[in-house]
Design an enzyme around this catalytic site. Structure first.
Site, PDB file in Angstrom:
ATOM      1  N   PRO A   1      93.798 -24.737 -41.184  1.00  0.00           N
ATOM      2  CA  PRO A   1      92.950 -23.889 -41.789  1.00  0.00           C
ATOM      3  C   PRO A   1      91.689 -24.682 -42.111  1.00  0.00           C
ATOM      4  O   PRO A   1      90.706 -23.993 -42.621  1.00  0.00           O
ATOM      5  CB  PRO A   1      93.662 -23.818 -43.273  1.00  0.00           C
ATOM      6  CG  PRO A   1      94.737 -25.011 -43.347  1.00  0.00           C
ATOM      7  CD  PRO A   1      94.986 -25.218 -41.903  1.00  0.00           C
TER       8      PRO A   1
ATOM      9  N   GLY B   1      91.955 -20.229 -35.851  1.00  0.00           N
ATOM     10  CA  GLY B   1      92.477 -20.940 -37.229  1.00  0.00           C
ATOM     11  C   GLY B   1      93.649 -20.588 -37.437  1.00  0.00           C
ATOM     12  O   GLY B   1      94.262 -19.528 -37.181  1.00  0.00           O
ATOM     13  N   GLY B   2      94.450 -21.505 -38.305  1.00  0.00           N
ATOM     14  CA  GLY B   2      95.671 -21.350 -39.031  1.00  0.00           C
ATOM     15  C   GLY B   2      96.788 -21.414 -38.031  1.00  0.00           C
ATOM     16  O   GLY B   2      96.672 -22.053 -37.236  1.00  0.00           O
ATOM     17  N   ASP B   3      97.549 -20.323 -38.050  1.00  0.00           N
ATOM     18  CA  ASP B   3      98.562 -20.067 -36.996  1.00  0.00           C
ATOM     19  C   ASP B   3      98.038 -18.822 -36.253  1.00  0.00           C
ATOM     20  O   ASP B   3      97.983 -17.835 -36.544  1.00  0.00           O
ATOM     21  CB  ASP B   3      99.852 -20.082 -37.787  1.00  0.00           C
ATOM     22  CG  ASP B   3     101.061 -19.604 -36.673  1.00  0.00           C
ATOM     23  OD1 ASP B   3     101.717 -20.618 -36.484  1.00  0.00           O
ATOM     24  OD2 ASP B   3     101.328 -18.351 -36.008  1.00  0.00           O
TER      25      ASP B   3
ATOM     26  N   ASP C   1      87.640 -19.603 -32.315  1.00  0.00           N
ATOM     27  CA  ASP C   1      86.941 -18.583 -33.285  1.00  0.00           C
ATOM     28  C   ASP C   1      86.015 -19.190 -34.133  1.00  0.00           C
ATOM     29  O   ASP C   1      86.234 -20.575 -34.306  1.00  0.00           O
ATOM     30  CB  ASP C   1      88.311 -18.348 -33.968  1.00  0.00           C
ATOM     31  CG  ASP C   1      89.146 -17.167 -33.185  1.00  0.00           C
ATOM     32  OD1 ASP C   1      88.544 -16.458 -32.544  1.00  0.00           O
ATOM     33  OD2 ASP C   1      90.256 -16.914 -33.715  1.00  0.00           O
TER      34      ASP C   1
ATOM     35  N   MET D   1      92.624 -11.827 -45.789  1.00  0.00           N
ATOM     36  CA  MET D   1      91.389 -11.089 -45.373  1.00  0.00           C
ATOM     37  C   MET D   1      91.257  -9.915 -46.577  1.00  0.00           C
ATOM     38  O   MET D   1      90.860  -8.677 -46.200  1.00  0.00           O
ATOM     39  CB  MET D   1      91.605 -10.131 -44.102  1.00  0.00           C
ATOM     40  CG  MET D   1      91.781 -11.040 -42.728  1.00  0.00           C
ATOM     41  SD  MET D   1      92.161 -10.311 -41.388  1.00  0.00           S
ATOM     42  CE  MET D   1      93.913 -10.105 -41.556  1.00  0.00           C
TER      43      MET D   1
ATOM     44  N   LYS E   1      81.641 -15.764 -32.948  1.00  0.00           N
ATOM     45  CA  LYS E   1      80.235 -15.359 -33.172  1.00  0.00           C
ATOM     46  C   LYS E   1      79.171 -14.881 -32.193  1.00  0.00           C
ATOM     47  O   LYS E   1      79.335 -15.718 -31.307  1.00  0.00           O
ATOM     48  CB  LYS E   1      79.393 -16.075 -34.292  1.00  0.00           C
ATOM     49  CG  LYS E   1      79.381 -15.607 -35.555  1.00  0.00           C
ATOM     50  CD  LYS E   1      78.801 -16.353 -36.680  1.00  0.00           C
ATOM     51  CE  LYS E   1      79.411 -16.679 -37.977  1.00  0.00           C
ATOM     52  NZ  LYS E   1      78.906 -17.827 -38.595  1.00  0.00           N
TER      53      LYS E   1
HETATM   54  N1  SAH Z   1      95.886 -17.009 -38.692  1.00  0.00           N
HETATM   55  C1  SAH Z   1      95.220 -17.630 -39.830  1.00  0.00           C
HETATM   56  C2  SAH Z   1      94.834 -16.220 -40.394  1.00  0.00           C
HETATM   57  C3  SAH Z   1      93.629 -15.225 -39.839  1.00  0.00           C
HETATM   58  S1  SAH Z   1      93.135 -14.054 -40.955  1.00  0.00           S
HETATM   59  C4  SAH Z   1      96.266 -18.308 -40.621  1.00  0.00           C
HETATM   60  O1  SAH Z   1      97.172 -18.531 -40.085  1.00  0.00           O
HETATM   61  O2  SAH Z   1      95.773 -18.840 -41.485  1.00  0.00           O
HETATM   62  C5  SAH Z   1      91.909 -14.799 -41.532  1.00  0.00           C
HETATM   63  C6  SAH Z   1      91.991 -14.906 -43.126  1.00  0.00           C
HETATM   64  O3  SAH Z   1      92.769 -15.748 -43.363  1.00  0.00           O
HETATM   65  C7  SAH Z   1      90.897 -15.102 -43.864  1.00  0.00           C
HETATM   66  O4  SAH Z   1      90.102 -13.889 -44.162  1.00  0.00           O
HETATM   67  C8  SAH Z   1      91.268 -15.627 -45.148  1.00  0.00           C
HETATM   68  O5  SAH Z   1      91.714 -14.777 -45.944  1.00  0.00           O
HETATM   69  C9  SAH Z   1      92.280 -16.659 -44.650  1.00  0.00           C
HETATM   70  N2  SAH Z   1      91.943 -17.957 -44.301  1.00  0.00           N
HETATM   71  C10 SAH Z   1      91.976 -18.755 -43.141  1.00  0.00           C
HETATM   72  N3  SAH Z   1      91.515 -19.968 -43.222  1.00  0.00           N
HETATM   73  C11 SAH Z   1      91.105 -20.091 -44.595  1.00  0.00           C
HETATM   74  C12 SAH Z   1      90.567 -21.120 -45.678  1.00  0.00           C
HETATM   75  N4  SAH Z   1      90.380 -22.187 -44.815  1.00  0.00           N
HETATM   76  N5  SAH Z   1      90.691 -20.886 -46.627  1.00  0.00           N
HETATM   77  C13 SAH Z   1      90.721 -19.865 -47.363  1.00  0.00           C
HETATM   78  N6  SAH Z   1      91.492 -18.708 -46.613  1.00  0.00           N
HETATM   79  C14 SAH Z   1      91.458 -18.656 -45.286  1.00  0.00           C
END
Ligand code: SAH
Length: 534
Positions: A25, A101-103, A48, A184, A70
């Protein structure tokens, strides 16, 4: 050998391959070891907007960087086009890191990309990442499950359908009685809260919105379901943000661990030579800061170095006392690397009839020398070129021969004290410094600078200042503070950064001791002072 062959096949040196990987994140510490390794090995990185600048700054310069977060008018590149990029690059035989981002499989469209790759017979691997759904609440002190509160948590997209209608089954969610995490969901926050209450959820249920979680910009709003939207509006909280609903949110006030770190919420750019990462970034992160590592200079070694060869071959035979002077860690490394190339044995170098003295500009250079088995005779009390010159001039026997091995653009202040004592000096360039920068990171940092989101930039030499300015000449530096390793670096920062209009006004501080430890101390003192003032 069989193993070797297997590794090569799996690694696909010949064929292209795609890694669908999560970057976590934001906090660089939440990047997995596996993704970190692929960042080093990939040819192309398709990333991303959600991948943090701190993480992008770890990617080596020479990689092909494709930003699909972007483009034109802030719109992300359409998924179809991203799929096409992945296919094309893999078919060209590239190792492609698709960094999300994230997973990658938690609302990351990784599933769609995997489908396309599988369909086209492209090799791929999935590298799960730390999902924001669990990590971001954790950084706000909210455990998504807790035995005394809830026994399940559910991750839901808050993104409405194209026609604006919701796809969320509120009554089903309410009946689960688990913690609800909406990704989201920030634009539909009001609808989500109302949907849950209309389906029977208690309006006093605790809830939270967390924005920019795990980064320096993290902001949390904790409230009740009924008042959450109003409080979020008042707070002016940004994106990305997620919504957490459930009684576990009441723990946020008790588990304040992140905000308790002394440099929490500070964003610091550490400029440095690419070859010498140092320790500063790591120390700052331990104290809770978000650190963008930005190499602004690169060293180009002069090799073969004929002058060095000539002088070293007769070193120890030219005067009764001979000095070898080092002014940087990189200088020590390059010097010994070149001796190896020139096949000059240490016994030959130090075995001449002369009394040989070694000088180092400061503690880090002294440590680097000690690592090679040489303990410096002279290290000035103040770590700068002028003090080094003065110190050598005081200690050197009349008629000594002084050999300085350093950067081509080495500081001129070293020489006058030696000249005053009429010492014979040979100033030998070992390397030149060239400006460098990673466009992906530079673009992001420019934006952060303009928004006043960078608190500190550190400089460890005058050339890092010049390298920084080569990228950001046009930027404003309001709210920013530059921390310089010593007086000379400070003078350069003043010269480069304070020349234009008011907009560029920034605070310039100098470390008391010219070392990474000194810079750290200055940063901590600076924030401590500001906190007191607030
Ligand atoms: N694959 C990502 C999620 C992607 S969808 C994961 O596993 O985290 C994108 C959404 O994830 C954003 O709209 C927000 O709701 C959340 N998100 C991702 N990173 C974030 C962060 N650092 N802080 C808060 N929300 C986050």
């Amino acid at each position: 050998m069989v193993i070797d062959k297997k590794i090569r096949e799996t690694d696909m040196e010949q064929q292209g391959k795609v890694w669908l990987a999560g970057a976590g994140p934001g906090d660089v510490g939440l990047l997995t070891i596996k993704t970190r390794k692929i960042m080093e090995e990939a040819d192309t990185i398709v990333y991303d907007a959600l991948v943090s600048t701190e993480i992008l700054s770890l990617i080596p310069d020479e990689k092909e960087m494709i930003d699909v977060g972007k483009r034109q008018g802030n719109h992300p590149v359409p998924q179809k086009e991203i799929n096409q990029i992945l296919l094309e690059k893999a078919m060209e035989g590239k190792k492609v890191l698709r960094l999300k981002g994230g997973d990658p499989f938690v609302f990351g469209r990784g599933g769609e990309e995997a489908e396309v790759l599988a369909e086209h017979g492209i090799l791929f691997e999935v590298v799960p990442g730390v999902t924001s759904a669990a990590a971001v609440p954790a950084y706000a002190g909210i455990p998504v499950t807790h035995r005394d509160y809830t026994s399940s948590f559910h991750v839901i997209t808050g993104h409405p359908r194209k026609d604006g209608s919701s796809r969320i089954d509120y009554p089903a969610l309410v009946s689960l009685k688990g913690t609800l995490v909406f990704l989201m969901g920030i634009t539909s926050l009001g609808k989500i809260c109302r949907g849950l209450m209309d389906a029977g959820m208690d309006p006093d249920t605790m809830a939270a919105v967390i924005a920019k979680g795990t980064t320096a910009g993290q902001k949390n709003v904790v409230s009740t379901l009924e008042h959450l939207e109003d409080e979020v509006l008042l707070s002016g909280i940004g994106t990305p943000a997620l919504v957490v609903v459930g009684s576990v949110c009441s723990l946020a006030g008790r588990f304040v661990w992140r905000a308790a770190l002394p440099l929490n919420g500070k964003q610091i750019v550490v400029t440095r030579p690419r070859e010498n990462p140092g320790h500063l970034a790591g120390w700052l992160r331990t104290l809770g800061a978000q650190v963008i590592e930005m190499p602004t200079i690169r060293t180009k070694v002069i090799s073969p170095n004929e002058r060095l060869c000539e002088v070293m071959k007769k070193f120890g035979t030219c005067a009764d006392q001979e000095w070898l002077v080092f002014t940087s860690v990189i200088g020590v490394r390059v010097f010994f690397q070149e001796l190896k190339h020139l096949k000059i044995d240490l016994r030959q170098l130090l075995g001449g009839p002369a009394d040989i003295k070694i000088a180092a500009i400061g503690a880090a250079t002294e440590r680097e020398l000690a690592g090679t088995g040489i303990f410096a005779d002279v290290v000035p009390e103040i770590f700068n070129a002028e003090s080094l010159g003065t110190c050598i001039a005081e200690k050197a026997a009349p008629g000594s021969h002084i050999v300085i091995v350093r950067a081509e653009q080495g500081s001129p202040e070293l020489l006058p004290p030696l000249a005053r004592k009429r010492l014979a000096v040979e100033d030998i360039p070992l390397y030149t410094t060239v400006y460098t920068g990673n466009d992906a990171v530079t673009g992001r940092v420019k934006h952060l600078l303009e928004n006043g989101e960078i608190d500190i930039v550190t400089f460890t030499s005058a050339s890092t200042v010049r390298g920084f300015m080569a990228s950001f000449e046009e930027s404003g530096f309001e709210n920013m503070c530059a921390v310089c390793i010593g007086e000379q670096t400070k003078r350069e920062a003043e010269r480069c950064m304070k020349t234009s209009d008011e907009r560029n006004a920034l605070q310039i501080l100098t470390a008391e001791e010219a070392s990474e430890e000194g810079i750290l101390q200055t940063i901590c003192d600076h924030f401590l002072q500001n906190t007191k003032r607030e």
